[in-house]
Design a protein around this motif. Structure first.
Motif, PDB file in Angstrom:
ATOM      1  N   ASP A  69      -4.431  10.875  -5.669  1.00 29.22           N
ATOM      2  CA  ASP A  69      -4.771  10.607  -4.173  1.00 29.22           C
ATOM      3  C   ASP A  69      -5.213  12.381  -3.626  1.00 29.22           C
ATOM      4  O   ASP A  69      -6.039  11.997  -3.137  1.00 29.22           O
ATOM      5  CB  ASP A  69      -4.004   9.666  -3.417  1.00 29.22           C
ATOM      6  CG  ASP A  69      -3.472   9.052  -3.591  1.00 29.22           C
ATOM      7  OD1 ASP A  69      -5.022   8.004  -3.657  1.00 29.22           O
ATOM      8  OD2 ASP A  69      -2.924   7.644  -3.361  1.00 29.22           O
TER       9      ASP A  69
ATOM     10  N   THR B 117      -3.238   9.165   2.221  1.00 30.59           N
ATOM     11  CA  THR B 117      -2.790   8.148   2.221  1.00 30.59           C
ATOM     12  C   THR B 117      -1.403   7.884   3.085  1.00 30.59           C
ATOM     13  O   THR B 117      -0.865   9.060   3.228  1.00 30.59           O
ATOM     14  CB  THR B 117      -1.774   7.861   0.707  1.00 30.59           C
ATOM     15  OG1 THR B 117      -1.812   8.252   0.630  1.00 30.59           O
ATOM     16  CG2 THR B 117      -3.546   7.550  -0.455  1.00 30.59           C
ATOM     17  N   TYR B 118      -0.117   7.071   3.268  1.00 28.25           N
ATOM     18  CA  TYR B 118       0.946   7.095   3.385  1.00 28.25           C
ATOM     19  C   TYR B 118       1.207   7.845   2.962  1.00 28.25           C
ATOM     20  O   TYR B 118       2.075   8.828   3.877  1.00 28.25           O
ATOM     21  CB  TYR B 118       1.239   5.950   3.176  1.00 28.25           C
ATOM     22  CG  TYR B 118       1.255   4.312   3.964  1.00 28.25           C
ATOM     23  CD1 TYR B 118       1.293   4.514   5.731  1.00 28.25           C
ATOM     24  CD2 TYR B 118       0.290   3.661   3.858  1.00 28.25           C
ATOM     25  CE1 TYR B 118       0.964   3.301   6.593  1.00 28.25           C
ATOM     26  CE2 TYR B 118      -0.156   2.255   4.487  1.00 28.25           C
ATOM     27  CZ  TYR B 118      -0.048   2.004   6.101  1.00 28.25           C
ATOM     28  OH  TYR B 118      -0.629   1.180   6.107  1.00 28.25           O
TER      29      TYR B 118
ATOM     30  N   ASP C 129       1.048   4.287  -2.665  1.00 25.13           N
ATOM     31  CA  ASP C 129       0.736   5.247  -2.482  1.00 25.13           C
ATOM     32  C   ASP C 129       1.611   6.913  -3.407  1.00 25.13           C
ATOM     33  O   ASP C 129       1.754   7.547  -3.739  1.00 25.13           O
ATOM     34  CB  ASP C 129       0.382   5.956  -1.130  1.00 25.13           C
ATOM     35  CG  ASP C 129      -0.861   5.223  -0.192  1.00 25.13           C
ATOM     36  OD1 ASP C 129      -1.370   4.901  -1.074  1.00 25.13           O
ATOM     37  OD2 ASP C 129      -0.742   5.193   0.706  1.00 25.13           O
TER      38      ASP C 129
ATOM     39  N   ASP D 168       2.039   6.831  -6.898  1.00 25.10           N
ATOM     40  CA  ASP D 168       0.607   7.662  -7.504  1.00 25.10           C
ATOM     41  C   ASP D 168       1.409   9.544  -7.104  1.00 25.10           C
ATOM     42  O   ASP D 168       0.914  10.260  -8.238  1.00 25.10           O
ATOM     43  CB  ASP D 168      -0.789   7.973  -6.741  1.00 25.10           C
ATOM     44  CG  ASP D 168      -1.701   8.840  -7.326  1.00 25.10           C
ATOM     45  OD1 ASP D 168      -2.287   8.157  -8.019  1.00 25.10           O
ATOM     46  OD2 ASP D 168      -2.154   9.794  -6.045  1.00 25.10           O
TER      47      ASP D 168
ATOM     48  N   GLN E  84       0.540  -0.911  -0.001  1.00 24.05           N
ATOM     49  CA  GLN E  84      -0.292   0.036  -0.022  1.00 24.05           C
ATOM     50  C   GLN E  84       1.248   1.583   0.103  1.00 24.05           C
ATOM     51  O   GLN E  84       0.695   2.266  -0.353  1.00 24.05           O
ATOM     52  CB  GLN E  84      -1.162  -0.290   0.943  1.00 24.05           C
ATOM     53  CG  GLN E  84      -1.949   1.591   1.885  1.00 24.05           C
ATOM     54  CD  GLN E  84      -3.036   1.308  -0.044  1.00 24.05           C
ATOM     55  OE1 GLN E  84      -3.702   0.184  -0.214  1.00 24.05           O
ATOM     56  NE2 GLN E  84      -2.707   1.783  -0.633  1.00 24.05           N
TER      57      GLN E  84
ATOM     58  N   ARG F  21      -7.301  12.036  -0.525  1.00 22.67           N
ATOM     59  CA  ARG F  21      -7.594  10.986   0.318  1.00 22.67           C
ATOM     60  C   ARG F  21      -6.229  10.983   0.808  1.00 22.67           C
ATOM     61  O   ARG F  21      -5.150  11.180   0.510  1.00 22.67           O
ATOM     62  CB  ARG F  21      -7.075   9.624  -0.843  1.00 22.67           C
ATOM     63  CG  ARG F  21      -7.858   8.768  -1.347  1.00 22.67           C
ATOM     64  CD  ARG F  21      -8.055   7.526  -2.599  1.00 22.67           C
ATOM     65  NE  ARG F  21      -9.128   7.525  -3.309  1.00 22.67           N
ATOM     66  CZ  ARG F  21      -8.392   7.342  -4.660  1.00 22.67           C
ATOM     67  NH1 ARG F  21      -7.722   8.115  -5.386  1.00 22.67           N
ATOM     68  NH2 ARG F  21      -9.740   7.747  -5.229  1.00 22.67           N
TER      69      ARG F  21
END
Length: 370
Positions: A273, A280-281, A245, A248, A241, A278
């Motif tokens: 993202d 995300t990480y 990320d 992206d 994941q 989002r």
């Protein structure tokens, strides 16, 4: 540390995928005879057609490979129930993708239109109809994923055990989807919360469930091993994941930046993202590393679907200057190495040659397939 995967293993993995794709196509061909279809409905056959189209654009079939390789931890013999378990896992994946694309309002999936957008194009001006049909298509795939296990050519006890894993996994995955939406409500989500979302939303059904079902089909009781299997699944899931990320935000990394990723980041343009808001990480690491005007720029871009490419490029520059790219690369590798070490600890329990596959897999995904 670089993983090595020998030619025989690669050939076996390719064989898993090839045989499964043929079986998946046959399954969809036979669907009309598996349950009663309302005649003369046109919408139901179209729904099955869209589910087939999305399902057959299946990419790596990592879950199928993990399922069959998990059985090889115990035996190299053919075992009953594996083929149906593979169908069930991939049907559950289709269910999740259809609903995920509705939640994300995603137009593309696996190089083609998402089921939701396919319906939107077929029912212009009738958004409620398109939405309803897409929701029901995802539901149908989910129910079919359980039906296929009940019809497996396997002992009833095994069918029930496989079904128990699948239904538990489905419930946990939905809980993960809910937590995923909650994640984006946090200004700066805690990293452990991100790990939990990844665990429930993807690691449990993409990694833990295939491992558990493969062992069950091979005659092994997975219950005493659940903790070690879960540790491995969680670490691999987090590494993948994070990599998703990273790609992206930044695009390909490392010496093989021009190569296709071993774990595809399908259908998301770089910056998706950010535009979708989002956290995300990668976005979390970026927010944690920025202050002042830079942080304000990132916050303003988050959730703006019209965010310009020039703004995204400026955000990438800010992230690189803050060392976010290097930090994420290090974390991706650290979790993959921890997963490899976890798999290496399985040698007292299972066949060494099969254990080696799982030890190599996390770093194989990081370093790219040869």
């Amino acid at each position: 540390m670089h993983a090595t995967v020998n030619a025989a293993t690669l050939e076996r993995v390719f064989g898993h995928r090839t045989r499964f794709d043929a079986r998946f196509g046959q399954y969809f061909d036979s669907l009309a005879g598996r349950f009663d279809l309302p005649v003369p409905s046109r919408y139901v056959p179209r729904c099955l057609e869209l589910l087939r189209d999305l399902s057959m654009r299946g990419g790596k079939r990592l879950r199928v490979v993990l399922l069959y390789e998990a059985a090889r931890l115990v035996t190299t013999e053919e075992v009953p129930g594996l083929a149906e378990a593979a169908l069930s896992i991939e049907l559950l994946q289709t269910h999740g993708l259809v609903h995920d694309d509705i939640i994300d309002d995603a137009p593309l999936r696996r190089g083609g239109p998402s089921t939701y957008y396919a319906y939107r194009s077929e029912f212009p001006g009738h958004g409620a109809t398109a939405l309803g049909l897409a929701v029901l298509a995802g539901d149908l795939a989910g129910f079919l994923s359980t039906q296929v296990l009940l019809e497996a050519e396997a002992p009833v006890e095994l069918r029930q055990a496989l079904l128990g894993v699948q239904t538990r996994t489905a419930a946990e995955t939905v809980a993960g989807q809910i937590a995923d939406l909650e994640r984006d409500a946090h200004a700066l989500p805690d990293e452990e919360f991100l790990h939990t979302v990844t665990d429930f939303k993807s690691a449990r059904y993409s990694i833990l469930a295939p491992l558990t079902m493969g062992l069950l089909a091979a005659g092994e009781d997975p219950a005493p091993h659940r903790a070690r299997l879960h540790r491995y699944a969680r670490l691999v899931g987090i590494s993948e994941q994070m990599r998703d990320d990273y790609l992206d935000l930044f695009g390909p990394f490392g010496e093989d930046a021009g190569a296709a990723p071993a774990v595809p980041v399908a259908d998301k343009s770089t910056g998706a993202d950010i535009r979708s808001g989002r956290r995300t990480y990668a976005v979390r690491a970026l927010l944690a590393a920025t202050t002042g005007a830079d942080a304000a720029l990132v916050e303003a871009a988050l959730g703006d679907p019209r965010c310009q490419e020039a703004t995204l490029e400026r955000i990438r520059e800010i992230a690189r200057a803050a060392g976010v790219d290097g930090l994420l690369r290090a974390e991706i590798r650290r979790h993959a190495e921890a997963a490899a070490a976890e798999a290496a600890s399985w040698e007292p329990y299972w066949r060494a040659e099969a254990v080696e596959f799982f030890r190599s897999l996390p770093m194989w995904n990081v370093d790219r397939m040869p």
